[in-house]
Design an enzyme around this catalytic site. Structure first.
Site, PDB file in Angstrom:
ATOM      1  N   CYS A  77       4.351  67.196 -25.333  1.00 16.67           N
ATOM      2  CA  CYS A  77       4.082  68.636 -25.455  1.00 16.67           C
ATOM      3  C   CYS A  77       5.122  69.322 -26.348  1.00 16.67           C
ATOM      4  O   CYS A  77       5.171  69.065 -27.539  1.00 16.67           O
ATOM      5  CB  CYS A  77       3.985  69.278 -24.078  1.00 16.67           C
ATOM      6  SG  CYS A  77       3.213  70.901 -24.147  1.00 16.67           S
ATOM      7  N   HIS A 178      -0.448  66.280 -21.898  1.00 15.18           N
ATOM      8  CA  HIS A 178       0.441  65.795 -20.838  1.00 15.18           C
ATOM      9  C   HIS A 178      -0.126  64.522 -20.207  1.00 15.18           C
ATOM     10  O   HIS A 178      -0.944  64.617 -19.294  1.00 15.18           O
ATOM     11  CB  HIS A 178       0.592  66.873 -19.755  1.00 15.18           C
ATOM     12  CG  HIS A 178       1.398  68.044 -20.213  1.00 15.18           C
ATOM     13  ND1 HIS A 178       2.759  68.092 -20.118  1.00 15.18           N
ATOM     14  CD2 HIS A 178       1.022  69.206 -20.799  1.00 15.18           C
ATOM     15  CE1 HIS A 178       3.210  69.238 -20.612  1.00 15.18           C
ATOM     16  NE2 HIS A 178       2.176  69.932 -21.039  1.00 15.18           N
ATOM     17  N   GLU A 180       1.234  62.687 -18.144  1.00 10.17           N
ATOM     18  CA  GLU A 180       1.656  62.656 -16.734  1.00 10.17           C
ATOM     19  C   GLU A 180       0.744  63.483 -15.841  1.00 10.17           C
ATOM     20  O   GLU A 180       0.821  63.389 -14.623  1.00 10.17           O
ATOM     21  CB  GLU A 180       3.120  63.113 -16.615  1.00 10.17           C
ATOM     22  CG  GLU A 180       3.381  64.611 -16.734  1.00 10.17           C
ATOM     23  CD  GLU A 180       3.434  65.136 -18.172  1.00 10.17           C
ATOM     24  OE1 GLU A 180       3.009  64.407 -19.097  1.00 10.17           O
ATOM     25  OE2 GLU A 180       3.866  66.281 -18.361  1.00 10.17           O
TER      26      GLU A 180
END
Lengths: 196, 250
Positions: A77, A178, A180
């Protein structure tokens, strides 16, 4: 495997920690230069504002450290945006690993809401970071600035126009989205990074 | 293309998920982490955890639960309830939440929206609004729908956007728990008015209600609780249905 997450004044570092733990990795979160340099792989996450964050990195001399890293490094990001040449967010010079500007989204119609927030598809996938992934899988984005398509682009997304969802050059990898927070698809991408 | 989001909302009281009918009668619906994981596996795009007793009883938010959710769930989640100051937000984000939802506190202290946006970014700040239509006027309510405020839905939503809110989560108290569909007319007006995403809440009872809220209500995301908690709608099947109706979903 010794994975280091660079600790700096950015939010959401712990989401990355948790995501790696789910993959069986216990990462080290640190800003210590020796620890960063001895890592097998490095993750440079980030949610925040470009100028403030660049100022912080420079103040702590992490900027020079980052551009000379030889291990595989994954910017996420804001991390990816800071790896570019410059950003329109605060009009700041960034690390310059990727020769591309970071530009502000300009909505063309009312439906083009900023930030670009939510799940969007990635396509035109290149590099081993996307091993075992197919075009048009969804990943999670939250951002108001974007990197245009350049020769280092290894994944594209369309929002208002086409932009770089991911970049790669030598040992440097980056995602605008993202991983994650991107469910099973994101897990695959993180796993691929760990296996590079 | 950016997908329309489906967001199960888990109201948490004393560590358990509950679902109110018109904000009053609670029925038990299970373990919040387990339920969240199940939804994530079914294809939920985000989760919202609301500590529903917090603002009422002044109870501090549920950090342990947030840590637990962050450790086990790989999609974004928002937490709300009992957030009154910047320090509350800081703790929740550090525990692993991606966004916070503020409601009563924002009405009482509108500066909080700007403070959150400045310190953590607009994308973190979901401003939730509970409103009911009284004599043709949408009135915003405080304290989980118990106390009317002097704010009107549309002007307050616009103000919140101008102050730095990243999303508006609008719950129609008239539709909540009734299962006859979302407040599509008010939602469409809200969506036309705002430049930030609108999350619709209150009224989901069947799959068609989701199609309607995206097409008629112009919502960017749809939130629901009871229909998911009691297995009346499976998120996977809901997405298949929406895909057939030409909507973009993940």
């Amino acid at each position: 495997m010794n994975i280091v997450i660079i600790e700096y004044n950015a939010g959401n570092i712990y989401s990355v920690v948790y995501a790696l733990k789910r993959l069986g990795i216990n990462p080290v979160v640190t800003a210590d230069k020796a620890e960063i340099l001895s890592a097998d792989k490095i993750i440079f996450p980030g949610v925040g504002e470009a100028k403030t964050t660049m100022d912080y990195l420079k103040y702590h001399q992490l900027d020079q450290l980052l551009i000379h890293i030889k291990q595989p490094l994954l910017g996420i990001c804001l991390g990816m945006q800071l790896m570019c040449k410059s950003s329109e967010e605060g009009n700041v010079d960034c690390l310059g690993i990727f020769d591309a500007p970071v530009l502000k989204f300009h909505p063309e119609k009312h439906e083009d809401k900023i930030p670009h927030m939510g799940w969007n598809t990635i396509s035109n996938l290149k590099s081993n970071l996307y091993k075992n992934l197919t075009d048009n899988e969804f990943v999670y984005f939250v951002h108001s600035y974007y990197v245009p398509i350049i020769e280092n682009t290894i994944a594209e997304t369309n929002y208002i126009g086409n932009f770089s969802a991911s970049l790669h050059k030598n040992n440097f990898y980056a995602t605008q989205f993202h991983p994650e927070k991107s469910g099973k698809t994101g897990e695959k991408i993180l796993k691929n990074f760990l296996e590079l | 293309m950016l997908a329309k989001r489906i967001i199960p909302c888990l109201d948490v009281k004393d560590g358990k998920t509950v679902k109110g009918v018109n904000f009053v009668n609670f029925r038990d619906a299970g373990d919040p982490v387990e339920l969240g994981k199940q939804y994530s596996d079914q294809g939920a795009d985000e989760l919202v955890y609301l500590d529903i007793t917090a603002s009422h009883e002044g109870r501090k938010t549920f950090l342990d639960l947030v840590r637990n959710v962050a450790a086990h769930i790989n999609i974004p989640f928002t937490v709300g309830g009992g957030i009154n100051e910047l320090n509350d937000v800081d703790k929740l984000l550090n525990a692993g939440a991606d966004k916070v939802s503020i409601n009563s506190a924002a009405i009482r202290n509108p500066n909080l929206i700007g403070e959150i946006a400045e310190n953590f970014g607009s994308q973190v700040c979901v401003t939730a609004i509970d409103a009911a239509c009284v004599n043709g006027k949408w009135i915003c309510y405080l304290n989980g729908g118990r106390v009317p405020s002097d704010k009107e839905l549309f002007s307050w939503a616009k103000e919140a956007e101008n102050r730095g809110a990243g999303e508006i989560l609008f719950t129609s108290m008239d539709h909540d728990g009734v299962k006859t569909g979302y407040a599509n007319e008010a939602l469409a007006r809200l969506s036309d008015l705002l430049k930030i995403p609108v999350i619709a809440s209150g009224g989901a009872g069947e799959k068609k209600h989701f199609k309607d809220v995206f097409q008629l209500g112009k919502a960017d995301a749809a939130l629901a609780a009871g229909v998911f908690h009691f297995g009346e709608i499976n998120i996977n099947e809901l997405k298949d249905y929406l895909r057939k109706e030409q909507l973009i979903v993940r």
